[in-house]
Motif scaffolding. Structure first.
Motif, PDB file in Angstrom:
ATOM      1  N   UNK A   1       0.828  -1.207   0.000  1.00 24.88           N
ATOM      2  CA  UNK A   1       0.000   0.000   0.000  1.00 24.88           C
ATOM      3  C   UNK A   1       0.860   1.253   0.000  1.00 24.88           C
ATOM      4  N   UNK A   2       1.915   1.260   0.818  1.00 22.44           N
ATOM      5  CA  UNK A   2       2.784   2.432   0.855  1.00 22.44           C
ATOM      6  C   UNK A   2       3.444   2.715  -0.479  1.00 22.44           C
ATOM      7  N   UNK A   3       3.847   1.664  -1.185  1.00 16.83           N
ATOM      8  CA  UNK A   3       4.469   1.848  -2.498  1.00 16.83           C
ATOM      9  C   UNK A   3       3.453   2.419  -3.488  1.00 16.83           C
ATOM     10  N   UNK A   4       2.249   1.851  -3.512  1.00 20.74           N
ATOM     11  CA  UNK A   4       1.221   2.349  -4.420  1.00 20.74           C
ATOM     12  C   UNK A   4       0.915   3.822  -4.149  1.00 20.74           C
TER      13      UNK A   4
ATOM     14  N   UNK B   1      14.467  12.818 -15.343  1.00 20.42           N
ATOM     15  CA  UNK B   1      15.108  11.588 -14.884  1.00 20.42           C
ATOM     16  C   UNK B   1      15.177  11.545 -13.362  1.00 20.42           C
ATOM     17  N   UNK B   2      15.476  12.658 -12.728  1.00 25.54           N
ATOM     18  CA  UNK B   2      15.522  12.694 -11.263  1.00 25.54           C
ATOM     19  C   UNK B   2      14.138  12.427 -10.686  1.00 25.54           C
TER      20      UNK B   2
ATOM     21  N   UNK C   1      13.650   8.580  -8.371  1.00 23.42           N
ATOM     22  CA  UNK C   1      13.348   8.503  -6.938  1.00 23.42           C
ATOM     23  C   UNK C   1      12.247   7.493  -6.657  1.00 23.42           C
ATOM     24  N   UNK C   2      11.087   7.541  -7.338  1.00 25.51           N
ATOM     25  CA  UNK C   2      10.091   6.481  -7.085  1.00 25.51           C
ATOM     26  C   UNK C   2      10.566   5.101  -7.492  1.00 25.51           C
ATOM     27  N   UNK C   3      11.407   5.000  -8.524  1.00 22.92           N
ATOM     28  CA  UNK C   3      11.965   3.696  -8.870  1.00 22.92           C
ATOM     29  C   UNK C   3      12.856   3.162  -7.754  1.00 22.92           C
TER      30      UNK C   3
END
Length: 307
Positions: A231-234, A280-281, A285-287
């Motif tokens: 859930x946190x990732x989503x 790109x930055x 970050x989410x990746x």
């Protein structure tokens, strides 16, 4: 005396010749076909992964090229001319206050929105799963019904509400909007996950004297760790990559990275030397967050599939 030299087979404990194993009955052609099929599948998956990563690699290489090289040829020219690579674009990016301030604003929006959704969703999910209160099922059905409400429908009425209470075009307004629309999915996901916890385990904890708060923090949360991580990732990815809500509700002086990059395009049009490293930055970050919690995410998905 005559000695028998030929035997039908090695004698077994139960008598009679030994039979070949079941796996040895598979023909050589079948084994080769199975191996070829597995190899073809691996090759296909590798090609699919490379195809999926190609835009990311292209953006990275474009962010490391000078504006003149970008205007003259495509990013693939770097493969034959690696001398084009430079870090000057990232130096300009760090000197661009609009981009650096937008990264800070994005974190100030994303982190509270993610934490609040996870905490409130976990508490509400536990209540809907294991606490008895009047109208519990009807309230849960109302939460499920909110899942189908699109964000676009609420933009105008929520804008009027935020304007009336004085939080329109503020970071607080953006956070509250994301929390409100993230909670229905969070409650639905965590309630279904918590409901699969064995009742005997919770009853044993209650018999040991654990109250509801202790039961929630010491038993339910550790067992629900994979679902909470998923859930946190989503929620983090959704809020970080959002542009529509931020474009309407965020303060123009504290806009997130998505809005800041859009304004760079509108103001300068062709400043790819700033847009490429900025994009790109904002993507890396989410990746990085996803890959950091990849194991918990996979465990949560697999646990939900098994249950």
């Amino acid at each position: 005396m005559t000695t028998t030299t030929a035997k039908a087979g090695r004698p077994r404990a139960g008598g009679g010749p030994e039979r070949p194993a079941a796996g040895s009955r598979q023909s050589l052609g079948s084994r080769l076909a199975a191996r070829a099929g597995g190899g073809a599948l691996r090759v296909f998956l590798v090609l699919a992964a490379l195809f999926w990563l190609m835009p990311t690699v292209g953006l990275l290489l474009s962010s490391l090229r000078s504006p003149g090289d970008i205007a003259e040829s495509g990013w693939w020219e770097v493969l034959s001319a690696p001398a084009q690579l430079t870090t000057e674009n990232y130096t300009r990016l760090l000197e661009n206050e609009a981009i650096t301030d937008s990264l800070v604003s994005t974190l100030m929006i994303t982190l509270p929105s993610t934490v609040l959704v996870v905490v409130i969703g976990a508490l509400a999910g536990y209540a809907f799963a294991w606490l008895d209160f009047p109208g519990r099922d009807w309230w849960f059905m109302a939460v499920v019904g909110l899942l189908v409400v699109p964000v676009q429908v609420a933009l105008v009425p929520v804008s009027e509400l935020f304007g009336a209470i004085g939080i329109f075009e503020t970071t607080l307004g953006v956070v509250l909007f994301h929390v409100a629309f993230g909670l229905p999915f969070a409650i639905f996901l965590l309630r279904n996950f918590f409901a699969e916890i064995p009742r005997e385990l919770l009853e044993a904890a209650r018999l040991d004297g654990a109250g509801e708060l202790r039961l929630f923090t010491r038993v339910v949360l550790p067992l629900g760790g994979p679902a909470i991580a998923s859930l946190g990732i989503f929620q983090f990815l959704w809020v970080w990559n959002d542009m529509l809500v931020a474009l309407i509700f965020a303060d123009s002086e504290a806009a997130p990275i998505t809005v800041a990059l859009q304004r760079q395009v509108r103001q300068f049009g062709n400043n790819i030397d700033v847009l490429a490293p900025g994009a790109f930055v904002s993507m890396i970050i989410p990746l990085a967050v996803f890959f950091a919690f990849q194991r918990q995410f996979v465990n949560g998905v697999m646990a939900g599939a098994v249950k």
